[in-house]
Design a protein around this motif. Structure first.
Motif, PDB file in Angstrom:
ATOM      1  N   ARG A 156     -17.315  54.635   9.460  1.00 14.61           N
ATOM      2  CA  ARG A 156     -16.071  53.879   9.260  1.00 14.61           C
ATOM      3  C   ARG A 156     -16.353  52.425   8.925  1.00 14.61           C
ATOM      4  O   ARG A 156     -15.692  51.846   8.044  1.00 14.61           O
ATOM      5  CB  ARG A 156     -15.221  53.971  10.533  1.00 14.61           C
ATOM      6  CG  ARG A 156     -13.864  53.288  10.433  1.00 14.61           C
ATOM      7  CD  ARG A 156     -13.074  53.483  11.730  1.00 14.61           C
ATOM      8  NE  ARG A 156     -11.723  52.961  11.597  1.00 14.61           N
ATOM      9  CZ  ARG A 156     -11.380  51.702  11.815  1.00 14.61           C
ATOM     10  NH1 ARG A 156     -12.321  50.814  12.190  1.00 14.61           N
ATOM     11  NH2 ARG A 156     -10.126  51.295  11.676  1.00 14.61           N
ATOM     12  N   ASP A 157     -17.316  51.790   9.598  1.00 12.27           N
ATOM     13  CA  ASP A 157     -17.635  50.386   9.316  1.00 12.27           C
ATOM     14  C   ASP A 157     -18.079  50.200   7.865  1.00 12.27           C
ATOM     15  O   ASP A 157     -17.688  49.229   7.208  1.00 12.27           O
ATOM     16  CB  ASP A 157     -18.748  49.892  10.254  1.00 12.27           C
ATOM     17  CG  ASP A 157     -18.230  49.565  11.648  1.00 12.27           C
ATOM     18  OD1 ASP A 157     -16.994  49.543  11.825  1.00 12.27           O
ATOM     19  OD2 ASP A 157     -19.051  49.340  12.539  1.00 12.27           O
ATOM     20  N   LEU A 158     -18.910  51.123   7.361  1.00 10.61           N
ATOM     21  CA  LEU A 158     -19.365  51.020   5.973  1.00 10.61           C
ATOM     22  C   LEU A 158     -18.200  51.197   5.015  1.00 10.61           C
ATOM     23  O   LEU A 158     -18.056  50.439   4.050  1.00 10.61           O
ATOM     24  CB  LEU A 158     -20.441  52.073   5.693  1.00 10.61           C
ATOM     25  CG  LEU A 158     -20.926  52.129   4.231  1.00 10.61           C
ATOM     26  CD1 LEU A 158     -21.613  50.817   3.836  1.00 10.61           C
ATOM     27  CD2 LEU A 158     -21.871  53.310   4.014  1.00 10.61           C
ATOM     28  N   TYR A 159     -17.348  52.187   5.276  1.00 12.89           N
ATOM     29  CA  TYR A 159     -16.225  52.455   4.377  1.00 12.89           C
ATOM     30  C   TYR A 159     -15.261  51.266   4.324  1.00 12.89           C
ATOM     31  O   TYR A 159     -14.771  50.900   3.244  1.00 12.89           O
ATOM     32  CB  TYR A 159     -15.474  53.715   4.824  1.00 12.89           C
ATOM     33  CG  TYR A 159     -16.326  54.967   4.847  1.00 12.89           C
ATOM     34  CD1 TYR A 159     -17.502  55.061   4.103  1.00 12.89           C
ATOM     35  CD2 TYR A 159     -15.957  56.065   5.628  1.00 12.89           C
ATOM     36  CE1 TYR A 159     -18.286  56.207   4.129  1.00 12.89           C
ATOM     37  CE2 TYR A 159     -16.737  57.217   5.660  1.00 12.89           C
ATOM     38  CZ  TYR A 159     -17.905  57.277   4.911  1.00 12.89           C
ATOM     39  OH  TYR A 159     -18.675  58.405   4.944  1.00 12.89           O
ATOM     40  N   LEU A 160     -14.980  50.665   5.484  1.00 11.85           N
ATOM     41  CA  LEU A 160     -14.074  49.520   5.502  1.00 11.85           C
ATOM     42  C   LEU A 160     -14.731  48.275   4.910  1.00 11.85           C
ATOM     43  O   LEU A 160     -14.056  47.443   4.299  1.00 11.85           O
ATOM     44  CB  LEU A 160     -13.609  49.243   6.932  1.00 11.85           C
ATOM     45  CG  LEU A 160     -12.541  50.209   7.458  1.00 11.85           C
ATOM     46  CD1 LEU A 160     -12.254  49.949   8.933  1.00 11.85           C
ATOM     47  CD2 LEU A 160     -11.255  50.102   6.638  1.00 11.85           C
ATOM     48  N   SER A 161     -16.031  48.143   5.061  1.00 11.07           N
ATOM     49  CA  SER A 161     -16.743  47.012   4.452  1.00 11.07           C
ATOM     50  C   SER A 161     -16.732  47.138   2.939  1.00 11.07           C
ATOM     51  O   SER A 161     -16.542  46.153   2.213  1.00 11.07           O
ATOM     52  CB  SER A 161     -18.187  46.950   4.970  1.00 11.07           C
ATOM     53  OG  SER A 161     -18.211  46.703   6.361  1.00 11.07           O
ATOM     54  N   LEU A 162     -16.937  48.357   2.461  1.00 15.46           N
ATOM     55  CA  LEU A 162     -16.888  48.601   1.014  1.00 15.46           C
ATOM     56  C   LEU A 162     -15.482  48.348   0.482  1.00 15.46           C
ATOM     57  O   LEU A 162     -15.299  47.727  -0.577  1.00 15.46           O
ATOM     58  CB  LEU A 162     -17.321  50.035   0.722  1.00 15.46           C
ATOM     59  CG  LEU A 162     -17.495  50.398  -0.748  1.00 15.46           C
ATOM     60  CD1 LEU A 162     -18.675  49.659  -1.361  1.00 15.46           C
ATOM     61  CD2 LEU A 162     -17.695  51.911  -0.889  1.00 15.46           C
ATOM     62  N   PHE A 163     -14.485  48.810   1.240  1.00 14.68           N
ATOM     63  CA  PHE A 163     -13.099  48.581   0.827  1.00 14.68           C
ATOM     64  C   PHE A 163     -12.780  47.088   0.820  1.00 14.68           C
ATOM     65  O   PHE A 163     -12.041  46.602  -0.039  1.00 14.68           O
ATOM     66  CB  PHE A 163     -12.155  49.333   1.768  1.00 14.68           C
ATOM     67  CG  PHE A 163     -10.705  49.247   1.365  1.00 14.68           C
ATOM     68  CD1 PHE A 163     -10.282  49.725   0.142  1.00 14.68           C
ATOM     69  CD2 PHE A 163      -9.770  48.674   2.209  1.00 14.68           C
ATOM     70  CE1 PHE A 163      -8.958  49.638  -0.239  1.00 14.68           C
ATOM     71  CE2 PHE A 163      -8.431  48.587   1.846  1.00 14.68           C
ATOM     72  CZ  PHE A 163      -8.030  49.075   0.617  1.00 14.68           C
ATOM     73  N   TYR A 164     -13.346  46.342   1.758  1.00  9.77           N
ATOM     74  CA  TYR A 164     -13.164  44.883   1.795  1.00  9.77           C
ATOM     75  C   TYR A 164     -13.678  44.253   0.501  1.00  9.77           C
ATOM     76  O   TYR A 164     -13.046  43.350  -0.060  1.00  9.77           O
ATOM     77  CB  TYR A 164     -13.909  44.311   2.999  1.00  9.77           C
ATOM     78  CG  TYR A 164     -13.892  42.792   3.082  1.00  9.77           C
ATOM     79  CD1 TYR A 164     -12.771  42.120   3.573  1.00  9.77           C
ATOM     80  CD2 TYR A 164     -14.994  42.037   2.671  1.00  9.77           C
ATOM     81  CE1 TYR A 164     -12.747  40.733   3.654  1.00  9.77           C
ATOM     82  CE2 TYR A 164     -14.978  40.649   2.747  1.00  9.77           C
ATOM     83  CZ  TYR A 164     -13.859  40.007   3.233  1.00  9.77           C
ATOM     84  OH  TYR A 164     -13.830  38.628   3.314  1.00  9.77           O
ATOM     85  N   ILE A 165     -14.815  44.731   0.038  1.00  9.97           N
ATOM     86  CA  ILE A 165     -15.384  44.214  -1.217  1.00  9.97           C
ATOM     87  C   ILE A 165     -14.442  44.468  -2.381  1.00  9.97           C
ATOM     88  O   ILE A 165     -14.154  43.574  -3.181  1.00  9.97           O
ATOM     89  CB  ILE A 165     -16.763  44.854  -1.481  1.00  9.97           C
ATOM     90  CG1 ILE A 165     -17.801  44.311  -0.497  1.00  9.97           C
ATOM     91  CG2 ILE A 165     -17.211  44.608  -2.923  1.00  9.97           C
ATOM     92  CD1 ILE A 165     -19.157  44.973  -0.594  1.00  9.97           C
TER      93      ILE A 165
END
Length: 366
Positions: A156-165
């Motif tokens: 989840r952290d990776l997915y939300l970090s990618l979405f943040y980008i």
């Protein structure tokens, strides 16, 4: 000069791509465009074609004025060699249509495999109401990143970090936020509009600031992943080397440096070029194309300036035009306006080892 003194990695990538070009005629133009003036023997070696085939297409290109021969001085031996050089007409010919690559089927199969690997990511984005068109955009870029992305822990952290980008993508800024904002009007008013800075994003999506700082603003902002970040106070602005802004920016930088090499090699002019002006010209072109806007133009120019120097070093400017590049770096007024530019300027002038992430720009002004 048999070829421009580019980095081994870049040369390997260019030769790999040229070997996949189906049209032999265009393969030769591609080599001359990207590796610089070449002798006949090098064209045979780099193109993986027979001498007779290379000779046939060189004759055809000369007839059509796509290429010409010039006497080029090898700076190391001081000897002159007759080299084939692509002309402006040849450059236009090369750019008339997309290059058809032999491995297109492989690319399609690889894309299918990547989509299969990203099922959890896709399901997660659907759960938080990201629309399909935007999910497709994310998957497309991840597919270009390839295996490096899948080596990261998929959570989840990776997915939300990618979405943040992607939420803070320069190309999608404003238009994306308005289209994909999933909260009611009171939420929008609470955060002062559609743009979310890092603290607001973490509150809305219930993700830790440490995760975004580590993944979106550090781990993914490296050459291996292809993302670029411009930091301005609490606001972040991203793009990727394979999106429209990234490909256009890097192409304009490379084209400008190629022009500089030709000008210097042929003795067309001897003036010391101003790196700040070159960065300003490229950034102005991007603004005219509608790829960036006024509010980030100055910061984006600082990143372009760093990338100009990075690419110049990779193309061998420190070997063939060291004095001119050093003077350009020393005279730059804009390099100290970013933390990374200041470090870059000091490293080059002190002949220190470059240990710098060129994919990030932290401006020293608001």
């Amino acid at each position: 000069m048999e070829s421009w003194n580019i980095s081994k990695k870049l040369k390997t990538e260019l030769l790999k791509k040229s070997s996949n070009i189906e049209d032999n005629s265009r393969r030769i133009l591609f080599i001359l465009r990207n590796l610089g003036p070449q002798r006949f023997t090098n064209l045979v070696r780099y193109s993986n074609l027979s001498r007779s085939t290379v000779s046939k297409y060189l004759t055809l290109h000369r007839k059509n004025k796509n290429i010409e021969q010039r006497l080029i001085t090898d700076r190391k031996t001081n000897k002159q060699y007759r080299n084939y050089v692509i002309t402006e007409k040849g450059i236009e010919k090369l750019g008339e249509e997309p290059l058809k690559l032999k491995d297109e089927l492989f690319i399609v199969n690889e894309l299918k495999e990547n989509v299969r690997k990203l099922e959890d990511l896709i399901d997660f984005y659907k759960e938080i109401n990201v629309e399909d068109a935007f999910i497709i955009q994310i998957v497309r870029i991840i597919s270009k990143i390839g295996d490096n992305f899948f080596e990261l822990q998929q959570d989840r952290d990776l997915y939300l970090s990618l979405f943040y980008i992607f939420y803070n993508s320069i190309l999608g800024q404003g238009a994306f936020a308005r289209k994909y904002w999933r909260f009611d009007e009171s939420s929008s008013q609470k955060f002062g509009g559609y743009k979310l800075n890092i603290d607001q994003y973490c509150e809305v999506y219930n993700v830790s600031r440490e995760a975004i700082n580590y993944l979106a603003r550090s781990k993914l902002i490296k050459n291996d992943f292809g993302f670029y970040l411009i930091k301005r106070e609490k606001n972040d602005f991203f793009f990727h080397e394979e999106d429209l802004l990234g490909t256009t920016t890097l192409r304009l930088i490379k084209d400008k440096l190629i022009d500089e090499i030709i000008n210097l090699q042929e003795g067309i002019y001897e003036m010391i070029y101003d790196l700040d002006i070159i960065a300003d010209e490229i950034t102005s072109q991007l603004k005219e194309m509608g790829l960036i806007w006024d509010a980030i133009q100055e910061q984006f120019q600082l990143l372009v300036l760093n990338l100009i120097i990075k690419n110049a070093i990779e193309m061998g400017f420190l070997d063939i035009e060291r004095e001119k590049l050093m003077e350009g770096v020393a005279k730059s007024q804009k390099l100290p306006m970013s933390l990374e530019g200041k470090m870059l300027q000091e490293a080059i002038l002190n002949s220190s080892k470059l240990e710098l992430n060129f994919n990030i720009l932290t401006s020293t002004f608001s």
